[in-house]
Scaffold this active site. Structure first.
Site, PDB file in Angstrom:
ATOM      1  N   CYS A  24     -69.999   0.715  -8.338  1.00  0.00           N
ATOM      2  CA  CYS A  24     -69.770   0.487  -6.905  1.00  0.00           C
ATOM      3  C   CYS A  24     -68.613   1.340  -6.395  1.00  0.00           C
ATOM      4  O   CYS A  24     -67.438   0.979  -6.564  1.00  0.00           O
ATOM      5  CB  CYS A  24     -69.492  -0.995  -6.670  1.00  0.00           C
ATOM      6  SG  CYS A  24     -69.145  -1.352  -4.956  1.00  0.00           S
TER       7      CYS A  24
ATOM      8  N   CYS B 207     -66.361  -0.285  -3.815  1.00  0.00           N
ATOM      9  CA  CYS B 207     -65.478  -1.339  -4.347  1.00  0.00           C
ATOM     10  C   CYS B 207     -64.294  -0.712  -5.097  1.00  0.00           C
ATOM     11  O   CYS B 207     -63.165  -1.165  -4.979  1.00  0.00           O
ATOM     12  CB  CYS B 207     -66.199  -2.245  -5.340  1.00  0.00           C
ATOM     13  SG  CYS B 207     -67.809  -2.811  -4.833  1.00  0.00           S
ATOM     14  N   ASP B 208     -64.564   0.308  -5.906  1.00  0.00           N
ATOM     15  CA  ASP B 208     -63.556   0.797  -6.856  1.00  0.00           C
ATOM     16  C   ASP B 208     -63.016   2.186  -6.558  1.00  0.00           C
ATOM     17  O   ASP B 208     -62.071   2.633  -7.213  1.00  0.00           O
ATOM     18  CB  ASP B 208     -64.159   0.800  -8.280  1.00  0.00           C
ATOM     19  CG  ASP B 208     -64.623  -0.585  -8.699  1.00  0.00           C
ATOM     20  OD1 ASP B 208     -63.976  -1.569  -8.280  1.00  0.00           O
ATOM     21  OD2 ASP B 208     -65.621  -0.690  -9.423  1.00  0.00           O
TER      22      ASP B 208
END
Ligand code: NAP
Length: 302
Positions: free
Chosen positions: A130, A133-134
């Protein structure tokens, strides 16, 4: 007893809940993790009609609140089995057993893995599924994305604004992403595309340090990267239904546009069914159809 149980609280499942509640049915939504499904990882939705720019998490929040306000009950439990008792269906979670008249399977799909040796151990240590997300953990670093679909190219674009350099590794010479996205990628000076290559090894010393890639001529090279973002598609989450539901060779529920499965009273909606286009708009459309068909089915029960 519930009228309709919906397995999965992504856009398809929650849309089913909205339609079923508006038809005055008693509705339970069962979700293993968190509501919203895959869309919560999308930073900016550009292609949902009449909502040109909305974040995936806001979209998920809105649809969840809408379903709850209309009366849907949402319980966070993982469904592990289903049984067909003809006029009723049984849904078994790790903690409970629920009974309903009609069931909608809207479990979506999970990340496909590359299948490399230390892939699981390196998750969160330089390996991610992701980018939104990261990605921010790798500001100013060199990173790589693997895949050739919309997800991979969108991840590469997103990361190109954060990282120093993005390698985009694809196993073929042609992307399957939309042309508009490919054009955007081609315009980014810090995205280097590596075609005809696979990631074959992850080199790490507790955290990822480099990746080995092998091209179609078996030439191996090493890229020093701080992160690898894997975006090689999804796997439908239908394993727990395979006992009674007909699945395709690749594990998708076999159903037409009417969202009927092989079992009367069990319907499917969203990315876990066989279909030609898996998009937010087709997931929500499925949700509406599956719920409408489920309501019709219940109203015709003797
Ligand atoms: P996808 O379209 O299925 O693409 C997966 C990519 O990964 C393909 O390029 C495939 O290569 C590659 N791949 C598969 N297995 C691999 C492996 N073991 N090793 C290396 N490469 C591998 O998946 P997706 O990009 O996640 O998209 C899923 C669906 O969501 C699609 O329908 C997509 O259009 C949609 N989506 C839409 C948006 C949007 O509209 N904004 C954003 C994201 C996703 P090959 O090409 O060689 O098969």
């Amino acid at each position: 007893m519930y009228d309709i149980i919906i397995v999965g609280a992504g856009p398809a499942g929650l849309t089913s809940a909205i339609y079923a509640c508006r038809a005055q049915k008693k509705v339970l939504v069962l979700e293993a993790l968190t509501y919203g499904g895959q869309i919560i990882n999308t930073l900016d939705i550009e292609n949902y009609p009449a909502a040109a720019h909305i974040s995936g998490s806001d979209f998920a929040k809105n649809i969840y609140n809408q379903a709850k306000e209309l009366g849907a009950e949402v319980v966070f439990e993982k469904v592990i089995d289903i049984n067909d008792n003809i006029n009723t269906k049984e849904v078994i979670t790790q903690n409970n057993k629920y009974i309903c008249k009609a069931l909608i399977l809207a479990t979506g799909a999970d990340n496909r893995k590359l299948g490399l040796d230390n892939e699981d151990e390196l998750l969160g240590k330089g390996l991610s599924y992701c980018a939104t997300c990261d990605g921010s953990f790798f500001k100013g670093k060199d990173v790589a994305v693997v895949g050739g679909g919309n997800s991979a190219l969108e991840d590469a674009l997103y990361l190109s604004d954060i990282a120093n350099k993005v390698y985009l590794i694809h196993r073929r010479e042609e992307f399957r992403a939309e042309n508009i996205t490919i054009d955007k990628v081609n315009k980014k000076s810090n995205i280097e595309i590596i075609y005809n290559s696979n990631v074959t090894k992850l080199n790490a010393n507790n955290v990822l340090e480099s990746i080995e890639i092998t091209n179609n001529e078996n030439k191996v090279s090493v890229l020093k990267v701080s992160a690898l973002f894997i975006a090689v598609g999804k796997i439908p989450e239908n394993q727990n239904f395979a006992k009674i539901i007909n699945l395709s060779e690749t594990g998708y529920v076999i159903a037409n546009e009417d969202c009927h499965t092989n079992i009367e009273g069990i319907f499917v909606a969203g990315d876990n069914r066989v279909k030609s286009l898996r998009q937010l708009v087709t997931a929500t459309a499925d949700g509406a159809i599956a719920a409408t068909e489920a309501v019709k089915y219940i109203n015709n029960l003797k």
